[in-house]
Design a protein around this motif. Structure first.
Motif, PDB file in Angstrom:
ATOM      1  N   ALA A  14     -74.209   8.055  83.764  1.00  0.00           N
ATOM      2  CA  ALA A  14     -74.027   6.722  83.190  1.00  0.00           C
ATOM      3  C   ALA A  14     -73.144   6.785  81.952  1.00  0.00           C
ATOM      4  CB  ALA A  14     -75.378   6.102  82.852  1.00  0.00           C
ATOM      5  N   VAL A  15     -73.337   7.809  81.125  1.00  0.00           N
ATOM      6  CA  VAL A  15     -72.496   7.963  79.937  1.00  0.00           C
ATOM      7  C   VAL A  15     -71.050   8.203  80.366  1.00  0.00           C
ATOM      8  CG1 VAL A  15     -72.151   9.210  77.773  1.00  0.00           C
ATOM      9  CG2 VAL A  15     -74.464   8.929  78.672  1.00  0.00           C
ATOM     10  N   ARG A  16     -70.864   8.999  81.406  1.00  0.00           N
ATOM     11  CA  ARG A  16     -69.517   9.280  81.918  1.00  0.00           C
ATOM     12  C   ARG A  16     -68.834   7.988  82.380  1.00  0.00           C
ATOM     13  NH1 ARG A  16     -66.833  13.544  84.896  1.00  0.00           N
ATOM     14  NH2 ARG A  16     -64.825  12.715  85.548  1.00  0.00           N
ATOM     15  N   LEU A  17     -69.538   7.180  83.142  1.00  0.00           N
ATOM     16  CA  LEU A  17     -68.932   5.985  83.715  1.00  0.00           C
ATOM     17  C   LEU A  17     -68.697   4.899  82.671  1.00  0.00           C
ATOM     18  CD1 LEU A  17     -70.848   5.653  87.097  1.00  0.00           C
ATOM     19  CD2 LEU A  17     -68.637   6.731  86.668  1.00  0.00           C
ATOM     20  N   LEU A  18     -69.594   4.793  81.725  1.00  0.00           N
ATOM     21  CA  LEU A  18     -69.464   3.749  80.705  1.00  0.00           C
ATOM     22  C   LEU A  18     -68.490   4.144  79.605  1.00  0.00           C
ATOM     23  CD1 LEU A  18     -73.228   2.754  80.511  1.00  0.00           C
ATOM     24  CD2 LEU A  18     -71.380   1.387  81.487  1.00  0.00           C
ATOM     25  N   GLY A  19     -68.249   5.432  79.455  1.00  0.00           N
ATOM     26  CA  GLY A  19     -67.267   5.917  78.490  1.00  0.00           C
ATOM     27  C   GLY A  19     -67.809   6.004  77.079  1.00  0.00           C
ATOM     28  N   PHE A  20     -68.230   4.898  76.546  1.00  0.00           N
ATOM     29  CA  PHE A  20     -68.876   4.841  75.234  1.00  0.00           C
ATOM     30  C   PHE A  20     -69.944   3.773  75.340  1.00  0.00           C
ATOM     31  CE2 PHE A  20     -69.313   3.186  70.897  1.00  0.00           C
ATOM     32  CZ  PHE A  20     -69.593   4.368  70.226  1.00  0.00           C
ATOM     33  N   THR A  21     -71.187   4.132  75.104  1.00  0.00           N
ATOM     34  CA  THR A  21     -72.263   3.223  75.474  1.00  0.00           C
ATOM     35  C   THR A  21     -73.425   3.273  74.493  1.00  0.00           C
ATOM     36  OG1 THR A  21     -73.835   2.676  77.250  1.00  0.00           O
ATOM     37  CG2 THR A  21     -73.313   5.003  76.953  1.00  0.00           C
ATOM     38  N   CYS A 188     -64.090  -7.679  87.516  1.00  0.00           N
ATOM     39  CA  CYS A 188     -63.690  -7.041  88.777  1.00  0.00           C
ATOM     40  C   CYS A 188     -62.983  -5.720  88.495  1.00  0.00           C
ATOM     41  CB  CYS A 188     -62.762  -7.961  89.559  1.00  0.00           C
ATOM     42  SG  CYS A 188     -63.538  -9.447  90.215  1.00  0.00           S
ATOM     43  N   HIS A 189     -62.073  -5.729  87.543  1.00  0.00           N
ATOM     44  CA  HIS A 189     -61.317  -4.516  87.233  1.00  0.00           C
ATOM     45  C   HIS A 189     -62.236  -3.419  86.692  1.00  0.00           C
ATOM     46  CE1 HIS A 189     -58.787  -1.897  84.604  1.00  0.00           C
ATOM     47  NE2 HIS A 189     -58.054  -1.901  85.690  1.00  0.00           N
ATOM     48  N   LEU A 190     -63.195  -3.774  85.833  1.00  0.00           N
ATOM     49  CA  LEU A 190     -64.095  -2.768  85.278  1.00  0.00           C
ATOM     50  C   LEU A 190     -64.970  -2.164  86.366  1.00  0.00           C
ATOM     51  CD1 LEU A 190     -65.086  -1.312  82.717  1.00  0.00           C
ATOM     52  CD2 LEU A 190     -66.846  -3.089  82.525  1.00  0.00           C
ATOM     53  N   VAL A 191     -65.508  -3.010  87.242  1.00  0.00           N
ATOM     54  CA  VAL A 191     -66.321  -2.498  88.355  1.00  0.00           C
ATOM     55  C   VAL A 191     -65.493  -1.553  89.206  1.00  0.00           C
ATOM     56  CG1 VAL A 191     -67.552  -3.136  90.466  1.00  0.00           C
ATOM     57  CG2 VAL A 191     -67.809  -4.536  88.404  1.00  0.00           C
ATOM     58  N   TRP A 192     -64.259  -1.944  89.506  1.00  0.00           N
ATOM     59  CA  TRP A 192     -63.371  -1.122  90.329  1.00  0.00           C
ATOM     60  C   TRP A 192     -63.044   0.192  89.627  1.00  0.00           C
ATOM     61  CZ3 TRP A 192     -61.396  -3.015  95.097  1.00  0.00           C
ATOM     62  CH2 TRP A 192     -60.504  -2.143  95.738  1.00  0.00           C
ATOM     63  N   PHE A 193     -62.722   0.108  88.334  1.00  0.00           N
ATOM     64  CA  PHE A 193     -62.385   1.305  87.557  1.00  0.00           C
ATOM     65  C   PHE A 193     -63.548   2.291  87.551  1.00  0.00           C
ATOM     66  CE2 PHE A 193     -62.492   3.741  83.641  1.00  0.00           C
ATOM     67  CZ  PHE A 193     -61.208   4.247  83.547  1.00  0.00           C
ATOM     68  N   GLN A 194     -64.758   1.786  87.369  1.00  0.00           N
ATOM     69  CA  GLN A 194     -65.921   2.671  87.319  1.00  0.00           C
ATOM     70  C   GLN A 194     -66.217   3.291  88.684  1.00  0.00           C
ATOM     71  OE1 GLN A 194     -68.998   0.273  85.502  1.00  0.00           O
ATOM     72  NE2 GLN A 194     -68.185   0.596  83.445  1.00  0.00           N
ATOM     73  N   LEU A 195     -65.986   2.539  89.762  1.00  0.00           N
ATOM     74  CA  LEU A 195     -66.120   3.128  91.100  1.00  0.00           C
ATOM     75  C   LEU A 195     -65.108   4.247  91.278  1.00  0.00           C
ATOM     76  CD1 LEU A 195     -67.060   3.349  94.026  1.00  0.00           C
ATOM     77  CD2 LEU A 195     -65.525   1.425  94.577  1.00  0.00           C
ATOM     78  N   HIS A 196     -63.863   3.995  90.876  1.00  0.00           N
ATOM     79  CA  HIS A 196     -62.820   5.016  90.968  1.00  0.00           C
ATOM     80  C   HIS A 196     -63.222   6.256  90.168  1.00  0.00           C
ATOM     81  CE1 HIS A 196     -58.248   6.002  90.391  1.00  0.00           C
ATOM     82  NE2 HIS A 196     -58.859   6.860  91.187  1.00  0.00           N
TER      83      HIS A 196
END
Length: 211
Positions: A14-21, A188-196
């Motif tokens: 989760a930390v990886r996907l959120l970047g800074f959380t 939409c872009h954030l969801v897509w970016f995190q999936l990528h």
């Protein structure tokens, strides 16, 4: 049967996907309680996997380089168990052409060329232009759906992606333009970016050298 990731992996990931959380967003993404998240962060900080930053208006957690390595080690181990047939790699290859289209759509949402300015910002006054972009973003969600279903059949942590994407698209269609491309909402872009990001992390691919 779909594989359910270990709680520790989900929290570090989760930390990886959120970047800074902050802890709340991390707990929500990992499906963990506030107490579980706080305990994990204390232990992960002692292990050198995460670091806490508090500077001006910044207050949250991010991965260290060692934490990124540990996350990828855990993901590699999990994939050997959950995906012996390399289904995720096959899905990733099918995802790449869609990803290229999503990048173009996001650019078109942000930039509306004019005769006097090729890179003029899109002020969203051209309804026809925006409608075309929204149609493409909707089409991409439809084409993404079977890939996410296949991913979820391998790993349960991919559940919920389409719900988030469709919720953001609905808000964009209602005129809330930020729900296509902003990074401070679950767009939409954030969801897509995190999936990528999830795909390349799971497969051990360097985004910088991605074909």
């Amino acid at each position: 049967m779909s594989h359910r990731s270990e709680p520790q992996l989900l929290m570090l990931h989760a930390v990886r996907l959120l970047g800074f959380t902050d802890e709340g967003a991390m707990a929500q993404r990992a499906g963990a309680s506030a107490e579980e998240t706080a305990t994990f962060l204390r232990e992960a900080e002692r292990s050198g996997w995460v670091q806490h930053l508090e500077l001006f208006d910044l207050n949250g957690w991010s991965l260290t380089d060692f934490g990124k390595w540990e996350n990828e080690r855990q993901l590699t181990y999990e994939r050997r168990i959950a995906d012996p047939g390399n289904e995720i790699a096959a899905i990733y290859r099918e995802f790449l052409p869609l990803n290229a289209r999503m990048l173009r759509a996001t650019t078109d949402w942000q930039i509306r060329p004019r005769a006097d300015d090729t890179f003029a910002s899109n002020d969203h006054s051209d309804a026809d232009w925006d409608a075309q972009v929204l149609d493409e973003v909707e089409a991409l969600g439809i084409e993404l759906a079977p890939l996410v279903e296949r991913l979820t059949n391998v790993l349960t942590r991919f559940e919920g992606i389409l719900n988030r994407y469709e919720a953001a698209l609905r808000k964009a269609k209602e005129g809330q333009t930020e729900w296509i491309d902003r990074t401070d909402v679950d767009s939409c872009h954030l969801v897509w970016f995190q999936l990528h990001e999830d795909l390349i992390a799971t497969l051990g691919i360097d985004r910088g050298t991605e074909v």
